[in-house]
Scaffold this motif. Structure first.
Motif, mmCIF file in Angstrom:
data_model
loop_
_atom_site.group_PDB
_atom_site.id
_atom_site.type_symbol
_atom_site.label_atom_id
_atom_site.label_comp_id
_atom_site.label_asym_id
_atom_site.label_seq_id
_atom_site.Cartn_x
_atom_site.Cartn_y
_atom_site.Cartn_z
ATOM 1 N N ARG A 212 0.841 -1.197 0.000
ATOM 2 C CA ARG A 212 0.000 0.000 0.000
ATOM 3 C C ARG A 212 0.875 1.245 0.000
ATOM 4 O O ARG A 212 1.800 1.372 0.805
ATOM 5 C CB ARG A 212 -0.934 0.012 1.206
ATOM 6 N N GLU A 213 0.565 2.152 -0.906
ATOM 7 C CA GLU A 213 1.283 3.416 -0.996
ATOM 8 C C GLU A 213 0.287 4.564 -0.869
ATOM 9 O O GLU A 213 -0.801 4.528 -1.472
ATOM 10 C CB GLU A 213 2.032 3.525 -2.329
ATOM 11 N N ARG A 221 -2.949 3.581 -2.988
ATOM 12 C CA ARG A 221 -2.838 2.660 -4.132
ATOM 13 C C ARG A 221 -2.276 1.337 -3.638
ATOM 14 O O ARG A 221 -1.311 1.311 -2.869
ATOM 15 C CB ARG A 221 -1.933 3.238 -5.204
ATOM 16 N N GLU A 222 -2.889 0.247 -4.073
ATOM 17 C CA GLU A 222 -2.429 -1.078 -3.689
ATOM 18 C C GLU A 222 -1.841 -1.792 -4.907
ATOM 19 O O GLU A 222 -2.460 -1.828 -5.968
ATOM 20 C CB GLU A 222 -3.576 -1.910 -3.115
ATOM 21 N N THR A 223 -0.644 -2.332 -4.726
ATOM 22 C CA THR A 223 0.037 -3.064 -5.795
ATOM 23 C C THR A 223 0.372 -4.466 -5.301
ATOM 24 O O THR A 223 0.966 -4.620 -4.234
ATOM 25 C CB THR A 223 1.341 -2.356 -6.212
ATOM 26 N N ALA A 227 3.634 -8.368 -8.441
ATOM 27 C CA ALA A 227 3.773 -7.448 -9.583
ATOM 28 C C ALA A 227 5.039 -6.611 -9.443
ATOM 29 O O ALA A 227 5.654 -6.218 -10.439
ATOM 30 C CB ALA A 227 2.539 -6.547 -9.680
ATOM 31 N N LEU A 228 5.422 -6.343 -8.209
ATOM 32 C CA LEU A 228 6.644 -5.583 -7.965
ATOM 33 C C LEU A 228 7.884 -6.472 -8.051
ATOM 34 O O LEU A 228 8.982 -5.998 -8.387
ATOM 35 C CB LEU A 228 6.590 -4.927 -6.573
ATOM 36 N N VAL A 229 7.728 -7.756 -7.726
ATOM 37 C CA VAL A 229 8.857 -8.702 -7.780
ATOM 38 C C VAL A 229 8.425 -9.886 -8.655
ATOM 39 O O VAL A 229 8.207 -11.002 -8.166
ATOM 40 C CB VAL A 229 9.241 -9.183 -6.365
ATOM 41 N N PRO A 230 8.302 -9.674 -9.969
ATOM 42 C CA PRO A 230 7.740 -10.721 -10.835
ATOM 43 C C PRO A 230 8.614 -11.968 -10.947
ATOM 44 O O PRO A 230 8.125 -13.039 -11.303
ATOM 45 C CB PRO A 230 7.596 -10.020 -12.192
#
Length: 364
Positions: A212-213, A221-223, A227-230
């Motif tokens: 969460r950012e 915003r939630e990622t 997706a950040l460490v594919p």
């Protein structure tokens, strides 16, 4: 007629070979004894200057008669005085009793099993000698606790004359963490498999995890974490990368075991399997290669070329850098930037390995 398959050594068979060695000629007999026990292997020995001490000590009389092992014997002496450390020391400091100590150095035996860098076996040994270490207690210093009586460190502050040698040298398997004998190709496969299993076990949790950012005006915003460490599940352990980089670089012209020994481990702690190694250079350079603000990339190139000549190994500086002591990682990063800017050049295979390392560094 089909030739008989070569039998790989195992811990029990190795221990039997070592037990049969005569200490008077153990150094000369070790390799022939291994070759006789395991035909088909070209064994070679490397000694390492890394003195260690075993925790096994004996109590002896001046003539060499053994009374017993130090710790149980000393516990009995403490019991005589009701655990009074001062009283035990006062009673023993003028006695003629002495303690022995086993001092050793690491030794590694290697044998190739094929042409690839990981095609070899390694046997980790200790070459150990028993010495007359000194009086049973330090007559000049009163200990403050029983640990100083049970595990004395004071005899180790000085070298011992050869006249104090009591037994040895003997060779012993150094199975400190399950790495006394390894077949490198199998060991690397195990490293990769254990790492994959650990990461796969976390897949359900990671698939649910989000980062969460907080943005402008309190927006959130939630990622998804993946997706950040594919490439999380494609991670390659550093042990495997070390050998991959060796094979991909000009170092492949020589065998890994001609330059490196491996402190291997394979054990389970609190239900977690740990498999890996720390590489140890068999030949130390004269000095460390450190990165300083005033050092130019061209000066670094001169120094790594000199280091490779000293090691007699193409791209040898790179593997010293992954070891982490003799060459600072910043040296590799600076040269990688020089390659990108076309300010310096390396042979294409070595450049590719270095640039790949700079994208995702690893070290031991």
């Amino acid at each position: 007629m089909t030739p008989s398959p070569v039998r790989l050594p195992d811990v029990a068979s190795l221990q039997a070979v070592l037990a049969r060695l005569d200490p008077a000629s153990a150094g000369a007999d070790l390799i022939p004894a291994l070759a006789a026990a395991f035909p088909g292997f070209d064994f070679r020995l490397a000694q390492v200057d890394d003195e260690y001490w075993r925790d096994t000590r004996s109590v002896i009389r001046p003539g060499g008669t053994r009374i017993g092992e130090l710790q149980p014997w000393m516990m009995a002496e403490l019991a005589k005085d009701g655990g009074d450390v001062k009283a035990v020391w006062a009673r023993l400091k003028d006695a003629d009793l002495q303690i022995t100590e086993w001092r050793g150095n690491s030794a590694f035996v290697f044998a190739p099993t094929g042409p690839a860098p990981a095609d070899y076996i390694q046997i980790a040994l200790g070459r150990e000698v028993e010495w007359r270490a000194g009086p049973v207690v330090n007559p000049d210093y009163r200990p403050w606790g029983e640990e100083e009586l049970l595990d004395p460190g004071w005899p180790r502050d000085k070298p011992l004359p050869d006249t104090d040698r009591l037994a040895g040298p003997v060779y012993r398997l150094l199975d400190r963490a399950g790495g006394a004998f390894i077949h490198l190709r199998s060991f690397l496969d195990r490293c990769g498999r254990i790492e994959r299993e650990k990461r796969e076990a976390k897949r359900p949790e990671l698939e649910r995890r989000v980062i969460r950012e907080t943005g402008p005006r309190g927006t959130t915003r939630e990622t998804p974490f993946l997706a950040l460490v594919p490439d999380y599940f494609e991670f390659v352990p550093r042990e495997v990368r070390f050998f991959q980089d060796w094979e991909a670089s000009n170092a492949r012209s020589q065998r890994v075991f001609a330059h490196w020994a491996l402190d291997a481990r394979d054990y389970t702690y609190k239900g977690e399997r740990e498999v890996g190694f720390i590489p140890r250079p068999l030949r130390m350079p004269k000095e460390r290669l450190l990165m300083t603000p005033e050092t130019s990339v061209h000066q670094l190139m001169d120094r790594i070329e000199a280091l490779d000549r000293e090691l007699d190994l193409p791209f040898g500086w790179f593997f010293l850098m992954t070891h982490g002591h003799w060459v600072e990682p910043d040296v590799g990063l600076a040269i990688a930037e020089g390659l990108k800017a076309q300010r310096v050049r390396l042979p294409d295979p070595d450049a590719a390995v270095l640039l790949r390392w700079a994208e995702r560094t690893y070290g031991f």
